[in-house]
Write a protein that holds these residues in place. Structure first.
Motif, mmCIF file in Angstrom:
data_model
loop_
_atom_site.group_PDB
_atom_site.id
_atom_site.type_symbol
_atom_site.label_atom_id
_atom_site.label_comp_id
_atom_site.label_asym_id
_atom_site.label_seq_id
_atom_site.Cartn_x
_atom_site.Cartn_y
_atom_site.Cartn_z
ATOM 1 N N ASP A 76 0.864 -1.178 0.000
ATOM 2 C CA ASP A 76 0.000 0.000 0.000
ATOM 3 C C ASP A 76 0.901 1.227 0.000
ATOM 4 O OD1 ASP A 76 -2.281 -1.538 0.126
ATOM 5 O OD2 ASP A 76 -2.571 -1.274 2.274
ATOM 6 N N ALA A 77 0.570 2.211 -0.824
ATOM 7 C CA ALA A 77 1.372 3.421 -0.929
ATOM 8 C C ALA A 77 0.487 4.641 -0.751
ATOM 9 C CB ALA A 77 2.073 3.472 -2.281
ATOM 10 N N ASN A 78 0.992 5.610 -0.018
ATOM 11 C CA ASN A 78 0.274 6.875 0.111
ATOM 12 C C ASN A 78 0.212 7.550 -1.260
ATOM 13 O OD1 ASN A 78 1.563 6.811 3.136
ATOM 14 N ND2 ASN A 78 -0.393 7.889 3.065
ATOM 15 N N GLU A 79 -0.986 7.850 -1.701
ATOM 16 C CA GLU A 79 -1.160 8.496 -2.994
ATOM 17 C C GLU A 79 -0.467 9.859 -3.031
ATOM 18 O OE1 GLU A 79 -4.993 8.299 -5.567
ATOM 19 O OE2 GLU A 79 -5.183 10.067 -4.275
ATOM 20 N N GLN A 80 -0.414 10.538 -1.905
ATOM 21 C CA GLN A 80 0.151 11.882 -1.856
ATOM 22 C C GLN A 80 1.674 11.897 -1.743
ATOM 23 O OE1 GLN A 80 -2.797 12.376 1.274
ATOM 24 N NE2 GLN A 80 -3.046 14.475 0.566
ATOM 25 N N GLY A 107 -6.305 -1.228 -6.508
ATOM 26 C CA GLY A 107 -7.387 -0.614 -5.750
ATOM 27 C C GLY A 107 -6.937 0.672 -5.107
ATOM 28 N N ARG A 108 -7.892 1.334 -4.469
ATOM 29 C CA ARG A 108 -7.619 2.614 -3.814
ATOM 30 C C ARG A 108 -8.573 2.774 -2.655
ATOM 31 N NH1 ARG A 108 -9.497 7.838 -3.779
ATOM 32 N NH2 ARG A 108 -7.935 9.501 -3.708
ATOM 33 N N SER A 109 -8.069 3.303 -1.561
ATOM 34 C CA SER A 109 -8.900 3.637 -0.397
ATOM 35 C C SER A 109 -8.779 5.128 -0.148
ATOM 36 C CB SER A 109 -8.418 2.875 0.845
ATOM 37 O OG SER A 109 -8.493 1.487 0.633
ATOM 38 N N ILE A 158 -4.866 5.902 -0.043
ATOM 39 C CA ILE A 158 -3.909 4.808 -0.182
ATOM 40 C C ILE A 158 -4.184 4.087 -1.501
ATOM 41 C CG2 ILE A 158 -3.168 2.578 0.787
ATOM 42 C CD1 ILE A 158 -2.387 4.964 2.536
ATOM 43 N N VAL A 159 -3.125 3.816 -2.247
ATOM 44 C CA VAL A 159 -3.230 3.025 -3.468
ATOM 45 C C VAL A 159 -2.690 1.634 -3.143
ATOM 46 C CG1 VAL A 159 -2.472 2.782 -5.861
ATOM 47 C CG2 VAL A 159 -3.015 5.050 -4.949
ATOM 48 N N HIS A 160 -3.466 0.618 -3.476
ATOM 49 C CA HIS A 160 -3.095 -0.781 -3.238
ATOM 50 C C HIS A 160 -2.450 -1.312 -4.513
ATOM 51 C CE1 HIS A 160 -5.681 -0.250 0.226
ATOM 52 N NE2 HIS A 160 -6.681 0.066 -0.585
ATOM 53 N N LEU A 161 -1.302 -1.975 -4.364
ATOM 54 C CA LEU A 161 -0.558 -2.487 -5.507
ATOM 55 C C LEU A 161 -0.193 -3.956 -5.302
ATOM 56 C CD1 LEU A 161 1.144 0.594 -4.796
ATOM 57 C CD2 LEU A 161 1.167 0.238 -7.238
ATOM 58 N N ARG A 162 0.010 -4.641 -6.421
ATOM 59 C CA ARG A 162 0.423 -6.042 -6.427
ATOM 60 C C ARG A 162 1.550 -6.183 -7.430
ATOM 61 N NH1 ARG A 162 -0.824 -9.339 -10.248
ATOM 62 N NH2 ARG A 162 -2.684 -8.209 -10.874
#
Length: 147
Positions: free
Chosen positions: A102-106, A123-125, A136-140
């Motif tokens: 998970d990475a902070n979008e900002q 995904g994104r939260s 938060i952007v979810h990555l794989r």
């Protein structure tokens, strides 16, 4: 560049790396949230399974994994761009070939870093895991990035 298991002696340096990296890349955090998160990380790191990357016997980055999830990956901003983060990612992928993160979008450096190394958005939260207003952007990991 070798990644090694961390020890309790590495925790103070890992915390210093975290603080420097967050101060350099997470200017979007409110002062209150920055202090709150610092307390959480200070309590978390001593119990975390750390992986350390050194530069001339000085820890300059660390990784924490929880199963397939990269829980934390931080590099001292003084050595950004020198391959230490990539070494930590390569190690993470030996532990979890289908790694998630998970990475902070900002955080302007986070998404380009992960995407350049083969991670794709899944995904994104709107809020972070503690309900704070930081998307938060979810990555794989999807395999080596293509140029």
């Amino acid at each position: 560049m070798k990644v090694r298991p961390g020890t309790s002696a590495d925790v103070p340096r890992a915390l210093a790396i975290w603080r420097a990296a967050v101060d350099a890349t997470h200017g979007f955090l409110s002062a209150e949230h920055r202090q709150e998160i610092d307390g959480i990380v200070s309590g978390f790191l001593p119990e975390a399974p750390l992986w350390i990357v050194d530069d001339a016997d000085l820890p300059v980055g660390f990784l924490v994994m929880d199963g397939d999830m990269i829980d934390a990956l931080f590099v001292d901003p003084a050595v950004h761009g020198r391959g230490f983060g990539s070494a930590l990612i390569a190690h993470a992928l030996t532990l979890a070939p289908a790694a998630l993160v998970d990475a902070n979008e900002q955080a302007s450096n986070a998404l380009p870093f992960y995407e350049a190394r083969g991670f794709v958005r899944i995904g994104r939260s709107e809020l972070d895991s503690d309900g704070r207003p930081y998307p938060i952007v979810h990555l794989r990991y999807a395999g080596p990035a293509r140029a």
